[in-house]
Design a protein around this motif. Structure first.
Motif, PDB file in Angstrom:
ATOM      1  N   LEU A  12       0.796  -1.222   0.000  1.00 36.78           N
ATOM      2  CA  LEU A  12       0.000   0.000   0.000  1.00 36.78           C
ATOM      3  C   LEU A  12       0.830   1.274   0.000  1.00 36.78           C
ATOM      4  N   PHE A  13       2.010   1.238   0.578  1.00 40.26           N
ATOM      5  CA  PHE A  13       2.781   2.477   0.672  1.00 40.26           C
ATOM      6  C   PHE A  13       3.317   2.894  -0.697  1.00 40.26           C
ATOM      7  N   ASP A  14       3.224   4.189  -0.955  1.00 38.69           N
ATOM      8  CA  ASP A  14       3.813   4.748  -2.162  1.00 38.69           C
ATOM      9  C   ASP A  14       5.336   4.701  -2.059  1.00 38.69           C
ATOM     10  N   GLU A  15       6.020   4.599  -3.212  1.00 37.08           N
ATOM     11  CA  GLU A  15       7.479   4.497  -3.197  1.00 37.08           C
ATOM     12  C   GLU A  15       8.119   5.686  -2.487  1.00 37.08           C
ATOM     13  N   LYS A  16       7.579   6.875  -2.701  1.00 38.99           N
ATOM     14  CA  LYS A  16       8.178   8.069  -2.106  1.00 38.99           C
ATOM     15  C   LYS A  16       7.999   8.092  -0.595  1.00 38.99           C
ATOM     16  N   PHE A  17       6.976   7.376  -0.111  1.00 36.53           N
ATOM     17  CA  PHE A  17       6.713   7.379   1.327  1.00 36.53           C
ATOM     18  C   PHE A  17       7.871   6.769   2.102  1.00 36.53           C
ATOM     19  N   TRP A  18       8.483   5.710   1.534  1.00 41.86           N
ATOM     20  CA  TRP A  18       9.597   5.063   2.224  1.00 41.86           C
ATOM     21  C   TRP A  18      10.742   6.031   2.456  1.00 41.86           C
ATOM     22  N   LEU A  19      10.894   6.989   1.552  1.00 43.69           N
ATOM     23  CA  LEU A  19      12.008   7.928   1.651  1.00 43.69           C
ATOM     24  C   LEU A  19      11.662   9.138   2.519  1.00 43.69           C
ATOM     25  N   SER A  20      10.418   9.556   2.491  1.00 43.11           N
ATOM     26  CA  SER A  20      10.031  10.762   3.220  1.00 43.11           C
ATOM     27  C   SER A  20       9.798  10.496   4.706  1.00 43.11           C
ATOM     28  N   SER A  21       9.769   9.235   5.129  1.00 42.42           N
ATOM     29  CA  SER A  21       9.442   8.915   6.521  1.00 42.42           C
ATOM     30  C   SER A  21      10.576   8.190   7.224  1.00 42.42           C
ATOM     31  N   LEU A  22      11.810   8.451   6.821  1.00 49.94           N
ATOM     32  CA  LEU A  22      12.933   7.739   7.423  1.00 49.94           C
ATOM     33  C   LEU A  22      13.115   8.093   8.886  1.00 49.94           C
ATOM     34  N   GLU A  23      12.850   9.344   9.253  1.00 51.20           N
ATOM     35  CA  GLU A  23      13.055   9.779  10.626  1.00 51.20           C
ATOM     36  C   GLU A  23      11.871   9.466  11.525  1.00 51.20           C
ATOM     37  N   GLU A  24      10.790   8.945  10.953  1.00 44.30           N
ATOM     38  CA  GLU A  24       9.573   8.708  11.726  1.00 44.30           C
ATOM     39  C   GLU A  24       9.365   7.209  11.939  1.00 44.30           C
ATOM     40  N   ASN A  25       8.682   6.890  13.016  1.00 41.97           N
ATOM     41  CA  ASN A  25       8.283   5.514  13.263  1.00 41.97           C
ATOM     42  C   ASN A  25       6.896   5.304  12.665  1.00 41.97           C
ATOM     43  N   PHE A  26       6.863   4.656  11.547  1.00 38.19           N
ATOM     44  CA  PHE A  26       5.595   4.465  10.864  1.00 38.19           C
ATOM     45  C   PHE A  26       5.333   2.979  10.691  1.00 38.19           C
ATOM     46  N   ALA A  27       4.065   2.625  10.674  1.00 37.79           N
ATOM     47  CA  ALA A  27       3.685   1.224  10.479  1.00 37.79           C
ATOM     48  C   ALA A  27       2.185   1.169  10.238  1.00 37.79           C
ATOM     49  N   ILE A  28       1.771   0.124   9.568  1.00 39.87           N
ATOM     50  CA  ILE A  28       0.345  -0.154   9.407  1.00 39.87           C
ATOM     51  C   ILE A  28      -0.070  -1.111  10.517  1.00 39.87           C
ATOM     52  N   GLU A  29      -0.972  -0.674  11.347  1.00 37.11           N
ATOM     53  CA  GLU A  29      -1.447  -1.522  12.441  1.00 37.11           C
ATOM     54  C   GLU A  29      -2.606  -2.369  11.941  1.00 37.11           C
ATOM     55  N   VAL A  30      -2.446  -3.674  12.065  1.00 35.92           N
ATOM     56  CA  VAL A  30      -3.461  -4.617  11.608  1.00 35.92           C
ATOM     57  C   VAL A  30      -4.100  -5.267  12.829  1.00 35.92           C
ATOM     58  N   SER A  31      -5.400  -5.186  12.913  1.00 40.56           N
ATOM     59  CA  SER A  31      -6.130  -5.859  13.988  1.00 40.56           C
ATOM     60  C   SER A  31      -7.111  -6.832  13.359  1.00 40.56           C
ATOM     61  N   ILE A  32      -7.339  -7.943  14.037  1.00 43.65           N
ATOM     62  CA  ILE A  32      -8.259  -8.954  13.522  1.00 43.65           C
ATOM     63  C   ILE A  32      -9.300  -9.257  14.588  1.00 43.65           C
ATOM     64  N   GLN A  33     -10.440  -9.737  14.146  1.00 47.91           N
ATOM     65  CA  GLN A  33     -11.505 -10.126  15.073  1.00 47.91           C
ATOM     66  C   GLN A  33     -11.223 -11.562  15.526  1.00 47.91           C
TER      67      GLN A  33
END
Length: 1159
Positions: free
Chosen positions: A45-66
């Motif tokens: 899902l992440f755009d290619e540019k996102f990987w480069l623009s968020s190097l200093e940030e802690n980012f992640a997709i949180e997945v929850s399930i039922q």
């Protein structure tokens, strides 16, 4: 991820999945627990540019399930499959009884389910066999390995005597629980990892900044290879460059002065990724080969057994013994022993040797000979005799059993035989002892015949709900499979479970989680599960225990698998943006190292990150990365980075500053590099600097100095016979001379590039594109088209995707604007879509599909409309996937418009309503207003259902325009409403909006808008038969006309307005005198315009008025004769000047159309 996607709710960020088997649920829940599910979603899902623009940030997709729903699915599958619990030889009833008894023991005696450290004996016990320990109450026993509460035995060492043996778990009380760091199933050699990482980064990056010249171009596109050969201006990003220019100069000088006399550290890849995980280890020495002598009954020559006894003697386990215990019967027969004809002869010889050892009371040779005999008998399926020999081997010794590898081998073979004999009691007894050995001494794994005991440990740990023991069992199983190259993939589920258990544990069993995730990543890669491999590598690098070597191996894994995910071959492989976090993390960790290799690694990491930033048009981030490299360079005299390589890095930095519109900084950098060049001899790299210096000077407007710099670069190329760079320098010089008007842009430079070998197509394409643009400026369309088509063919042949896109776009613009050709424009636009699809730029692909849709609509046929509809739906799907709400809304609206053109009115309202709903979700009133107006335009510009336009304009768009205070939109909407209502003969309702439009126009002070508003009001009042007001507004309209008249259209407008005024006064107000005055003014305007037909009509009406109403025979005759003359010229047969009593001025709107429009 082993799940079946059912549907996706993009509004709620929910993906609905289903499962068909228990295995699918198990895998899915495992991937979720280990965090792979979220990381896989990030990669998707992440755009290619996102990987480069968020190097200093802690980012992640949180997945929850039922989890409750997942459990229900799991139970449902078990019911359908009629699955019952059956583990090994334990039935369901026995399982419940056994589990309850285990739970009782665990709760009553132990505080820990698994224990390290020491324990105290509580009951006296006398050893029943050599492998057991005799203990007395109060004896302190050191736990060897682990004491697991659910097993009957553990391996212990008496603190007083140092004896090691098996101890019953029920006879001791744990005293301390000490957790120690565990070894993983492999170890990493950091120096080797760094060396291989440096070699791989050099291979992947291949920065040619210090070798290839730059060709100046007006076309801003980026090539896919390492160094940009085309001069273009990048989009600035938000990263600030805060290094002062003076400090930069100082740091650059220090960077250049480092290790001037040092030689380059040449690093090449010496191995594969497998070598990092499976380092070469010294092989254990093989046992010697023994000669088998013929056996004679009753005659035993003990001298024949001396070498064998000498080898087999000793209570400690030698390295050769470990190899001997692991040999199969075939290898024993063929390699360890020689001189025998068959296995029977070997068994007889070893039997005699055992008897001789018994007579000499050599217990250890006797024990080991019993083991070998048992193994040979088992190979011949003589299991009873084999069992006797193995049991005898256990009973020979009277002292403690210290060769635990031999003991584990004996237990393993005995367990297999007991299982075949269905001797359950003996089987479980031996398995419990073998489990104690393995849990205490992992080296005993090498002695196992199979993995049955390990699975027994795992099953018992699961049944006992002892997760720590389960983790240990998974570790042992993983280690067992890891040592066998052919079965290594079977270690995957056990490593997965081990990591899940480690994550769930409140006091985790301390293994290196980073190593565990790395192991999984490599195994996933071997199994071609590239998404999982990348996710596991990312988890490994994010662990707190991750070291530099872990981050580097994670980076290598992602480099290897990231391109495979995209289907990129190794020859075309480049650094994927997903690698950026690993590069950044490694760059951060390498700052701590002070070794020589670390400085080289840091240099390569910075260059790779910089190139990634540049490739994705984040120029300021790239500059910041290079500044970090230069500003933090170590103060060492000897740095193993060759001076030309450091010069190349600075040349690259200069180029980045050019792209960032900082030519003065770039010039300072290039001058600094030039100052380090040898004074008395030139180098090829000096030519590169001089060529780029010319680029900078040209950009700064100093064409004379730029030409001198280019000429110097040309001279160096001629000296070194560098034809490719010479052609680039000549082309750059030619542009300068063309700008100085010393010569025209020469075609000869295209010929220079056409003579070069392969590898220089990109520069040739740029020359052709600029040459084509030059021809178009000179109106030489044919030659310009030829250059563009030549460039496209070259780009296709060289497989340069960005060059193909640029050439195709130029051809589209050529056939759209310069020499309009609808079919050719559609062909090239469709080719552009294919290129964007290959490039993976989904948003631009959607925009290109929209452009093709408009081209098909212009054709105006049903077939073209249907083709346009297909392209619109394709772009709609892309915009929905990308979440581009505004473009999605307009795509829905465009589809509705096409259905309207096709006459499928039942679908029009549906698509328009969906478009409106999507627009409302954006919450952007300006955009909503724009879309509602466009929706009304569908019906406004049509001949059917025009009344629907009123709903969109009046009820929906106009209130939002008032709320947003959008004056221009209100004016436009009021004019459109007036137009529609006039055509529908809703004159009274139209007056309100016409008056509003007039008020807005007056407030804005735009005379043309006022004239339009006055004219519309006059036409409406005329139709409403309010003739005085109509005359008033027509006269107000004329006051807004410019004077003097400049265009024929303005004069024609005077003719129409004065004629309309004359008709109102003559036919409606019955005032022929004033009507004649207006007709005279209209006639004067018509004569000034030279419009004879208007003159004929006006002369006829004037003749009628003067003949029948004003009774002026002279003027009547004059206008009649003038009309006759005009009629003769226009071939009009008859002129009627009789008064028409039934004619009304309003009827003109029925015959002449919409005269209220300004033509």
């Amino acid at each position: 991820m082993s799940a079946h996607v059912i549907s996706i709710d993009s509004d709620e960020n929910i993906i609905f999945v289903g499962f068909k088997t228990f295995e699918e649920i198990w895998k899915f829940s495992t991937y979720w627990a280990t965090g792979f599910l979220g990381h896989c979603m990030e990669n998707l899902l992440f755009d290619e540019k996102f990987w480069l623009s968020s190097l200093e940030e802690n980012f992640a997709i949180e997945v929850s399930i039922q989890e409750e729903t997942l459990n229900l699915i799991y139970k449902g599958i078990l019911i359908i499959k009629k699955a019952f619990i059956k583990c090994g030889m334990i039935s369901e009833k026995q399982h419940r009884q056994y589990q309850s008894s285990l739970t009782a023991v665990n709760l009553s005696r132990f505080n820990f389910s698994i224990t390290r450290g020491s324990c105290l004996a509580t009951v006296e016990y006398d050893a029943e066999s050599p492998e057991e320990l005799s203990i007395a109450p109060g004896d302190r026993i050191i736990i060897v390995g682990l004491l697991v509460s659910c097993f009957d035995w553990f391996t212990g060492r008496k603190e007083v005597t140092g004896e090691v043996g098996l101890v019953k778990t029920s006879l001791v009380k744990p005293q301390a629980n000490v957790f120690e760091e565990e070894e993983w199933i492999f170890s990493l050699q950091e120096d080797k990892v760094i060396e291989e990482a440096i070699a791989l980064l050099k291979k992947k990056s291949q920065n040619d900044a210090g070798h290839n010249y730059i060709l100046v171009s007006l076309f801003p596109f980026y090539l896919s290879f390492s160094f940009p050969f085309i001069f273009s201006f990048a989009v600035s990003s938000s990263c600030k460059i805060d290094t002062p220019q003076t400090d930069l100069k100082k740091n650059m000088q220090g960077f250049l002065d480092q290790g001037k006399d040092s030689s380059d550290l040449i690093v090449t890849m010496k191995g594969t990724l497998e070598d990092l995980f499976m380092p070469t280890e010294a092989k254990d020495p093989s046992p010697p080969c023994f000669t088998v002598y013929p056996t004679v009954e009753g005659n035993i020559n003990n001298e024949n057994f001396v070498p064998l006894f000498s080898f087999l003697d000793g209570q400690e386990c030698k390295a050769e013994f470990g190899v001997l215990y692991g040999l199969s019967s075939e290898l024993l027969t063929s390699t360890t022993f020689s001189g025998h004809s068959d296995e029977e002869e070997l068994i007889a010889f070893l039997g005699l040797a055992r008897e001789a050892a018994m007579k000499k009371q050599l217990v250890w040779p006797q024990t080991r000979l019993c083991f070998l005999l048992g193994k040979l008998c088992a190979a011949k399926s003589n299991f009873i005799q084999a069992r006797i020999y193995f049991e005898k081997a256990l009973s020979v010794l009277q002292e403690s059993f210290s060769d635990f590898k031999l003991l584990a081998s004996i237990y393993s073979n005995l367990a297999a035989i007991y299982l075949l004999e269905k001797n359950t009691e003996s089987f479980f007894a031996v398995m419990e002892r073998l489990a104690a050995l393995l849990l205490g001494i992992p080296d005993c794994l090498e002695s196992l015949e199979d993995n049955s005991v390990l699975k027994y440990i795992l099953k018992k740990a699961v049944l006992s709900r002892n997760k720590t023991a389960e983790a240990r069992a998974c570790y042992l199983l993983a280690k067992h499979y890891w040592t066998d190259r052919a079965e290594r993939a079977q270690a995957v589920p056990y490593i997965e479970r081990l990591l899940v258990l480690s994550a769930e544990a409140q006091r985790p069993w301390k293994i290196s989680l980073s190593h565990g995730y790395l192991t999984l990543a490599w195994l996933y890669s071997e199994l071609c599960l590239y998404h999982l491999s990348v996710s596991s590598a990312r988890r490994a690098s994010l662990q707190p225990c991750a070291r530099l070597s872990n981050c580097l191996i994670s980076m290598v894994l992602v480099l290897d698998n990231g391109n495979k995910l995209c289907g990129i071959t190794e020859q075309k492989a480049s650094i994927a943006p997903q690698v950026a976090p690993f590069l950044h993390l490694s760059f951060t960790k390498v700052q701590e190292g002070g070794r020589t290799q670390c400085h080289v690694l840091r240099h390569q990491l910075a260059l790779c990150l910089c190139q990634l930033f540049y490739k994705h048009k984040m120029v300021e981030h790239a500059i910041h990365q290079m500044h970090m490299l230069i500003n933090n360079s170590p103060p060492l005299k000897e740095v193993p980075i060759y001076l030309p390589e450091r010069n190349s890095a600075l040349i690259w930095l200069a180029w980045l500053h050019i792209e960032n519109n900082q030519p003065d900084v770039a010039l300072d950098i290039l001058d600094s590099v030039l100052s380090t060049m040898p004074e008395h001899c030139t180098t090829p790299q000096e030519g590169v600097v001089l060529n780029m210096r010319g680029v900078v000077l040209r950009y700064m407007g100093d064409l004379q100095r730029a030409a001198e710099s280019y000429q110097a670069a040309v001279d160096i190329c001629e000296e070194y016979e560098d034809l490719s760079n010479w052609a680039v320098a000549q082309a750059n010089l030619g542009k300068i001379l063309s700008a100085l008007r010393q010569m025209a842009l020469p075609l000869v430079y295209s010929c220079l590039f056409s003579e070069l070998d392969k590898g220089h197509e990109a520069n040739f394409i740029i020359v052709l594109l600029e040459l084509g643009q030059h021809y178009l400026k000179q109106q030489q369309i044919y030659y310009g088209k030829g250059c563009y088509e030549w460039a496209l063919l070259l780009a296709i042949n060289a497989n340069l995707l960005d060059c193909q896109l640029t050439a195709t776009r130029n051809l589209c613009n050529l056939y759209r604007f310069e020499t309009p050709h609808q079919a050719q424009c559609i062909i090239y636009s469709e080719h552009q879509v294919q290129l964007l699809r290959r490039k993976g730029d989904r948003e631009q692909e959607g925009d290109a599909l929209e452009a093709i849709n408009h081209l098909y609509i212009i054709l105006g046929t049903d077939r073209a409309y249907r083709a346009a509809l297909d392209y619109t739906k394709s772009s709609l799907g892309i915009f929905i996937d990308l979440g581009c709400r505004e473009k999605e809304a307009f795509a829905w609206l465009q589809a509705g418009k096409i259905y309207h053109l096709l006459g499928q009115t039942e679908l029009v309202d549906l698509y328009v309503e969906v478009a409106q709903g999507v627009a409302m979700k954006t919450g952007n009133n300006i955009f909503i207003l724009k879309l509602l107006e466009a929706a009304g335009d569908i019906f406004f510009n049509s001949c059917q259902d025009r009344d629907k336009a009123i709903t969109f304009y009046k009820d929906r768009a106009l209130p939002i325009a008032v709320t947003c205070n959008s004056i221009h939109t209100r004016l436009r909407l009021c004019n459109k409403l007036t137009e529609v209502m006039f055509s529908l003969k809703l004159y009274g309702a139209a007056v309100e909006f016409a008056q509003t439009a007039l008020d807005i126009s007056i407030s804005q002070g735009v005379h043309l808008n006022e004239r339009v508003a006055y004219h519309r009001l006059a036409s409406l009042y005329h139709c409403l038969k309010q003739y005085e007001l109509a005359e008033h507004y027509y006269l107000k309209t004329l006051t807004q006309c410019p004077t003097p008249l400049q265009f024929d259209e303005e004069t024609l407008y005077y003719v129409k307005v004065y004629r309309a005024l004359g008709d109102i006064l003559f036919y409606d107000l019955k005032d022929p005198f004033d009507a004649a005055g207006y007709y005279h003014l209209a006639l004067a305007a018509a004569m000034d315009l030279g419009n004879k037909r208007s003159q004929l009509e006006l002369c006829t009406r004037l003749a009628t008025i003067y003949h029948n109403f004003l009774i002026d025979r002279e003027l009547s005759l004059f206008f009649y004769q003038t009309a006759r003359g005009l009629a003769a010229e226009l071939n009009v047969r008859r002129i009627d000047i009789s008064p028409d009593k039934h004619y009304s001025s309003i009827s003109q709107y029925k015959t002449t159309g919409k005269d209220h429009k300004i033509n």
